[in-house]
Design an enzyme around this catalytic site. Structure first.
Site, mmCIF file in Angstrom:
data_model
loop_
_atom_site.group_PDB
_atom_site.id
_atom_site.type_symbol
_atom_site.label_atom_id
_atom_site.label_comp_id
_atom_site.label_asym_id
_atom_site.label_seq_id
_atom_site.Cartn_x
_atom_site.Cartn_y
_atom_site.Cartn_z
ATOM 1 C CB SER A 142 34.993 37.741 28.815
ATOM 2 O OG SER A 142 35.061 38.035 29.998
ATOM 3 C CE1 TYR A 155 40.247 40.083 28.477
ATOM 4 C CE2 TYR A 155 37.878 40.275 29.421
ATOM 5 C CZ TYR A 155 39.069 39.592 29.187
ATOM 6 O OH TYR A 155 38.782 38.126 29.195
HETATM 7 N N1 CAA Z 1 31.462 49.910 40.340
HETATM 8 C C1 CAA Z 1 31.655 50.854 40.792
HETATM 9 N N2 CAA Z 1 32.910 51.791 41.481
HETATM 10 C C2 CAA Z 1 33.793 51.016 41.518
HETATM 11 C C3 CAA Z 1 33.974 49.739 41.025
HETATM 12 C C4 CAA Z 1 32.715 49.105 40.621
HETATM 13 N N3 CAA Z 1 32.775 47.612 40.012
HETATM 14 N N4 CAA Z 1 35.312 49.312 41.460
HETATM 15 C C5 CAA Z 1 35.766 50.349 41.768
HETATM 16 N N5 CAA Z 1 34.973 51.493 41.830
HETATM 17 C C6 CAA Z 1 35.319 52.723 42.670
HETATM 18 C C7 CAA Z 1 36.401 52.549 43.973
HETATM 19 O O1 CAA Z 1 35.363 52.185 45.038
HETATM 20 C C8 CAA Z 1 37.118 53.757 43.894
HETATM 21 O O2 CAA Z 1 36.055 54.890 44.317
HETATM 22 P P1 CAA Z 1 36.639 56.244 45.250
HETATM 23 O O3 CAA Z 1 37.463 56.835 44.162
HETATM 24 O O4 CAA Z 1 35.502 56.962 45.600
HETATM 25 O O5 CAA Z 1 37.475 55.523 46.334
HETATM 26 C C9 CAA Z 1 37.090 54.211 42.340
HETATM 27 O O6 CAA Z 1 36.088 53.716 41.866
HETATM 28 C C10 CAA Z 1 38.432 53.919 41.997
HETATM 29 O O7 CAA Z 1 38.530 52.129 41.897
HETATM 30 P P2 CAA Z 1 39.981 51.567 42.230
HETATM 31 O O8 CAA Z 1 40.708 51.729 43.600
HETATM 32 O O9 CAA Z 1 39.814 50.096 42.043
HETATM 33 O O10 CAA Z 1 40.836 52.182 40.822
HETATM 34 P P3 CAA Z 1 42.255 51.821 40.459
HETATM 35 O O11 CAA Z 1 42.611 52.972 39.417
HETATM 36 O O12 CAA Z 1 43.164 51.881 41.621
HETATM 37 O O13 CAA Z 1 42.113 50.493 39.795
HETATM 38 C C11 CAA Z 1 41.401 48.950 38.419
HETATM 39 C C12 CAA Z 1 41.410 50.246 38.559
HETATM 40 C C13 CAA Z 1 42.885 48.413 38.036
HETATM 41 C C14 CAA Z 1 40.523 48.769 36.984
HETATM 42 C C15 CAA Z 1 40.734 47.937 39.327
HETATM 43 O O14 CAA Z 1 39.534 48.576 39.890
HETATM 44 C C16 CAA Z 1 40.625 46.731 39.056
HETATM 45 O O15 CAA Z 1 41.352 45.850 38.804
HETATM 46 N N6 CAA Z 1 39.237 46.145 38.724
HETATM 47 C C17 CAA Z 1 39.050 44.989 38.343
HETATM 48 C C18 CAA Z 1 39.076 44.778 36.815
HETATM 49 C C19 CAA Z 1 38.484 43.349 36.483
HETATM 50 O O16 CAA Z 1 37.514 42.807 36.995
HETATM 51 N N7 CAA Z 1 39.283 42.611 35.572
HETATM 52 C C20 CAA Z 1 39.238 41.394 35.179
HETATM 53 C C21 CAA Z 1 40.481 40.910 34.991
HETATM 54 S S1 CAA Z 1 40.058 39.102 34.673
HETATM 55 C C22 CAA Z 1 39.464 39.014 33.052
HETATM 56 O O17 CAA Z 1 39.211 39.763 32.427
HETATM 57 C C23 CAA Z 1 38.928 37.552 32.637
HETATM 58 C C24 CAA Z 1 37.856 37.471 32.334
HETATM 59 O O18 CAA Z 1 37.144 37.469 31.232
HETATM 60 C C25 CAA Z 1 36.474 37.640 33.402
#
Ligand code: CAA
Length: 249
Positions: A142, A155
């Site tokens: 990935s 992951y």
């Molecule tokens: N970089 C820096 N800061 C980030 C960020 C990033 N990429 N993403 C979120 N933040 C910050 C947020 O702004 C938030 O800040 P504050 O507390 O100051 O408001 C803090 O981090 C918490 O973020 P979340 O509200 O998103 O935290 P959560 O606990 O509700 O959710 C999570 C966490 C479930 C991991 C969610 O962020 C998420 O789903 N992220 C995406 C993960 C992802 O890309 N998964 C890929 C799945 S598909 C796959 O895996 C296939 C593949 O091979 C590509």
């Protein structure tokens, strides 16, 4: 190209099923591994609708996180259809959470299913490939194994591990006619990506130079090429298919 026996772990999933279809189009006999009840029936229906019946494909049940189960599954495949010539390690799950909230269970499940699985399946088929002097192993990594992803320490670690595995095994078996490569998809239109929180997903898509998610068929095309005779000199490689999301030399 001669008809080969192909095994795709997680073959009933979004990317896996597209790979199965492409390999079947190429004329291979394709086995789609599955574990969640119902997914195998849906897979067979879709393949039948695409014109691929029992002479082109079948399903193979088994938990990729179990070495013993994979031994039994590959033995059954060898008995019923013949030994595996093309292995696509595609089974994968997500249990996303920021590291500070991640449970040992979320860590273990992802490492077992996405990384230990690659050992569990490959170990059972690689000797036969070497003995017969021909084999193709394609591991689905990935973009997030290459660059890391917020919320995916488990992951990203598993997918990066797959890349190390690929390069090491490639050196061991190339002189036996077996190639080992990785394909690293970016964000692709699958249920896995659909499950990402909508606001987070929109932010991710906004960063993709192509301006859209990838299609499973765009991954399958590369896997089919790597599985071909023409790709005999490609080994230990990692092919990125990510719409420009991450570029590196
Ligand atoms: N970089 C820096 N800061 C980030 C960020 C990033 N990429 N993403 C979120 N933040 C910050 C947020 O702004 C938030 O800040 P504050 O507390 O100051 O408001 C803090 O981090 C918490 O973020 P979340 O509200 O998103 O935290 P959560 O606990 O509700 O959710 C999570 C966490 C479930 C991991 C969610 O962020 C998420 O789903 N992220 C995406 C993960 C992802 O890309 N998964 C890929 C799945 S598909 C796959 O895996 C296939 C593949 O091979 C590509």
């Amino acid at each position: 190209m001669e008809k080969k026996i192909a095994l795709v772990t997680g073959g009933v999933g979004g990317i896996g099923a597209a790979i199965c279809k492409r390999l079947a189009q190429q004329g291979h006999f394709v086995l789609a591994n599955w574990i969640i009840p119902g997914t195998e029936a849906k897979y067979l229906e879709k393949m039948a609708a695409a014109g691929f019946g029992s002479d082109a494909t079948a399903t193979a049940f088994g938990d990729v996180s179990s070495y013993e189960a994979m031994g039994e599954m590959t033995a059954t495949i060898a008995k019923d259809h013949g030994p595996v010539d093309i292995l696509v390690n595609c089974a994968g799950i997500t249990r996303d959470a920021t590291f500070r909230k991640m449970t040992p269970e979320q860590w273990r499940l992802v490492i077992d299913t996405n990384l230990n699985s690659v050992f569990n399946v490959t170990r059972h088929v690689v000797d036969g490939m070497c003995d017969r002097g021909w084999g193709r192993i394609v591991n689905i990594s990935s973009v997030n194994g290459i660059r890391g992803q917020f919320g995916q320490t488990n992951y990203s670690a598993a997918k990066a591990g797959i890349l190390g595995f690929t390069k090491a095994l490639a050196q061991e078996v190339i002189r036996k006619g077996v190639t080992v490569n990785a394909v690293s998809p970016g964000y692709v239109e699958t249920e896995m990506v659909a499950a990402i929180r909508e606001d987070v997903k929109q932010q991710i898509v906004a960063q993709i130079p192509a301006g859209r998610l990838g299609k499973p068929e765009e991954i399958a095309e590369m896997v089919n090429y790597l599985a071909s005779d023409g790709a005999a000199y490609i080994t230990g490689a990692n092919l990125s298919i990510n719409g420009g999301l991450h570029m590196y030399a």
